[in-house]
Design a protein around this motif. Structure first.
Motif, PDB file in Angstrom:
ATOM      1  N   TYR A 204       0.845  -1.190   0.000  1.00  0.00           N
ATOM      2  CA  TYR A 204       0.000   0.000   0.000  1.00  0.00           C
ATOM      3  C   TYR A 204       0.880   1.239   0.000  1.00  0.00           C
ATOM      4  O   TYR A 204       2.009   1.223   0.518  1.00  0.00           O
ATOM      5  CB  TYR A 204      -0.990   0.007   1.166  1.00  0.00           C
ATOM      6  N   ARG A 205       0.373   2.302  -0.606  1.00  0.00           N
ATOM      7  CA  ARG A 205       1.143   3.547  -0.685  1.00  0.00           C
ATOM      8  C   ARG A 205       1.311   4.167   0.694  1.00  0.00           C
ATOM      9  O   ARG A 205       0.418   4.100   1.536  1.00  0.00           O
ATOM     10  CB  ARG A 205       0.433   4.543  -1.607  1.00  0.00           C
ATOM     11  N   ARG A 206       2.447   4.826   0.883  1.00  0.00           N
ATOM     12  CA  ARG A 206       2.720   5.466   2.167  1.00  0.00           C
ATOM     13  C   ARG A 206       2.003   6.803   2.289  1.00  0.00           C
ATOM     14  O   ARG A 206       1.664   7.225   3.396  1.00  0.00           O
ATOM     15  CB  ARG A 206       4.223   5.674   2.329  1.00  0.00           C
ATOM     16  N   LYS A 207       1.761   7.475   1.161  1.00  0.00           N
ATOM     17  CA  LYS A 207       1.130   8.798   1.211  1.00  0.00           C
ATOM     18  C   LYS A 207      -0.305   8.714   0.683  1.00  0.00           C
ATOM     19  O   LYS A 207      -1.197   8.260   1.380  1.00  0.00           O
ATOM     20  CB  LYS A 207       1.981   9.806   0.441  1.00  0.00           C
ATOM     21  N   GLU A 208      -0.534   9.112  -0.571  1.00  0.00           N
ATOM     22  CA  GLU A 208      -1.898   9.030  -1.089  1.00  0.00           C
ATOM     23  C   GLU A 208      -2.326   7.574  -1.187  1.00  0.00           C
ATOM     24  O   GLU A 208      -1.508   6.682  -1.327  1.00  0.00           O
ATOM     25  CB  GLU A 208      -2.018   9.728  -2.450  1.00  0.00           C
ATOM     26  N   GLU A 224      -6.938   2.341  -6.994  1.00  0.00           N
ATOM     27  CA  GLU A 224      -7.118   3.652  -6.373  1.00  0.00           C
ATOM     28  C   GLU A 224      -8.621   3.929  -6.289  1.00  0.00           C
ATOM     29  O   GLU A 224      -9.430   3.039  -6.429  1.00  0.00           O
ATOM     30  CB  GLU A 224      -6.398   4.716  -7.208  1.00  0.00           C
ATOM     31  N   TYR A 236      -6.254  -2.104   6.843  1.00  0.00           N
ATOM     32  CA  TYR A 236      -5.121  -1.591   7.609  1.00  0.00           C
ATOM     33  C   TYR A 236      -4.940  -2.318   8.938  1.00  0.00           C
ATOM     34  O   TYR A 236      -3.816  -2.545   9.396  1.00  0.00           O
ATOM     35  CB  TYR A 236      -5.250  -0.088   7.824  1.00  0.00           C
ATOM     36  N   GLN A 246       9.508  -1.911   3.381  1.00  0.00           N
ATOM     37  CA  GLN A 246       8.990  -0.683   2.805  1.00  0.00           C
ATOM     38  C   GLN A 246      10.089   0.061   2.067  1.00  0.00           C
ATOM     39  O   GLN A 246      11.281  -0.196   2.260  1.00  0.00           O
ATOM     40  CB  GLN A 246       8.371   0.202   3.877  1.00  0.00           C
ATOM     41  N   ARG A 248      10.504   4.187  -0.269  1.00  0.00           N
ATOM     42  CA  ARG A 248      10.014   5.567  -0.236  1.00  0.00           C
ATOM     43  C   ARG A 248       8.524   5.679  -0.544  1.00  0.00           C
ATOM     44  O   ARG A 248       7.849   6.597  -0.087  1.00  0.00           O
ATOM     45  CB  ARG A 248      10.786   6.410  -1.257  1.00  0.00           C
ATOM     46  N   HIS A 249       8.020   4.761  -1.347  1.00  0.00           N
ATOM     47  CA  HIS A 249       6.657   4.916  -1.847  1.00  0.00           C
ATOM     48  C   HIS A 249       5.655   3.913  -1.267  1.00  0.00           C
ATOM     49  O   HIS A 249       4.470   4.232  -1.117  1.00  0.00           O
ATOM     50  CB  HIS A 249       6.661   4.794  -3.373  1.00  0.00           C
TER      51      HIS A 249
END
Length: 289
Positions: A204-208, A224, A236, A246, A248-249
């Motif tokens: 899963y993405r760390r941000k959006e 998405e 989650y 993990q 960066r993304h």
């Protein structure tokens, strides 16, 4: 002359109705073709001029002295008659004019016209769809590259079944008495012939928000868009004990949590084209304690 195109809304199921015409939904990209004073110009739905990309469409098959603006879909067809969307995108992206000319002979496109918006100095957008269709059939002379899109009355379910059996994109339903508006409208409804698949969430993405998903051990897409708060929370809570690393993304998890997705088709590199979330499955369906 560019006229911003009318856009359909989504309908989940095919239907029959005396108020609608039903057309095949082709797997290409929208194209507005303007032929004014003998000059042809072509535009995508976002007003990007792409005239140079399709030289096989330069000869607009109308009577001499006719000025017109058409709306339709440009497609690439395989030998078996099915749509080759990736082949079309490859054509669209060619930059050198010499290669474009070569491709227009070796990998030509077809333009399926479903509407006429302007004729000889007059806008036709205020006219009902059936009247515009009558004018289109009279003005456009079908050729090797230009075709009038077929439409039928009432039998939306039957047309969708044909598209489904052939593995094609779906249908568009259009209200017979609707005028043409340059925005998304419920007077046009598209019904997509989706494929469905169970996939595993692998990261899963760390941000959006976004889930990387895999099928048979390889990544096939990123999900998405609209997923309920409850379903995200279920994921989650379970994912925290499954984290494997993990970067960066993304945060990577063991691919044991499964969801259902729907998508239009597989790409040539075995990725899901426009995947959408279609519900929970497997462990995520179990009640959380």
């Amino acid at each position: 002359m560019f006229i911003s195109p009318m856009q359909p809304m989504k309908a989940e199921e095919p239907f029959n109705s005396e108020e609608f015409l039903f057309e095949p939904k082709l797997n290409g990209h929208r194209l507005i073709v303007s032929f004014i004073n003998g000059q042809v110009n072509m535009y995508t739905r976002n007003n990007n001029e792409v005239t140079r990309q399709y030289p096989e469409l330069f000869n607009v098959p109308v009577d001499s002295g006719t000025d017109a603006v058409f709306d339709g879909e440009v497609v690439r067809l395989r030998e078996d008659g099915t749509n080759d969307f990736e082949g079309l995108i490859q054509r669209y992206r060619i930059g050198k004019i010499t290669k474009i000319k070569d491709a227009s002979r070796t990998h030509p496109v077809q333009y399926y016209v479903f509407d006429i918006l302007y004729l000889n100095g007059k806008s036709l957008t205020h006219l009902p769809l059936v009247k515009r269709k009558e004018i289109l059939a009279r003005i456009l002379k079908p050729s090797g590259y230009y075709h009038v899109t077929m439409s039928i009355e009432h039998e939306g379910k039957a047309l969708f079944k044909v598209m489904e059996d052939k593995g094609l994109e779906g249908i568009v339903a259009k209200k017979k008495n609707s005028d043409y508006v340059s925005k998304r409208s419920e007077n046009w409804l598209m019904v997509i012939n989706y494929q469905y698949l169970e996939v595993s969430i692998s990261a899963y993405r760390r941000k959006e928000f976004g889930w990387l998903v895999e099928h048979e051990g390889r990544t096939v897409g990123c999900i998405e868009g609209t997923i309920s708060t409850e379903d995200r929370k279920a994921f989650y809570l379970l994912a925290q004990s499954l984290i494997t690393g993990q970067d960066r993304h993304f945060v990577y998890v063991k691919p044991v949590l499964k969801i259902r997705v729907r998508f239009r088709n597989w790409t040539s590199n075995h990725m899901l084209r426009t995947p959408e979330y279609a519900g929970l499955s497997g462990e995520l369906k179990k009640p959380l304690r």
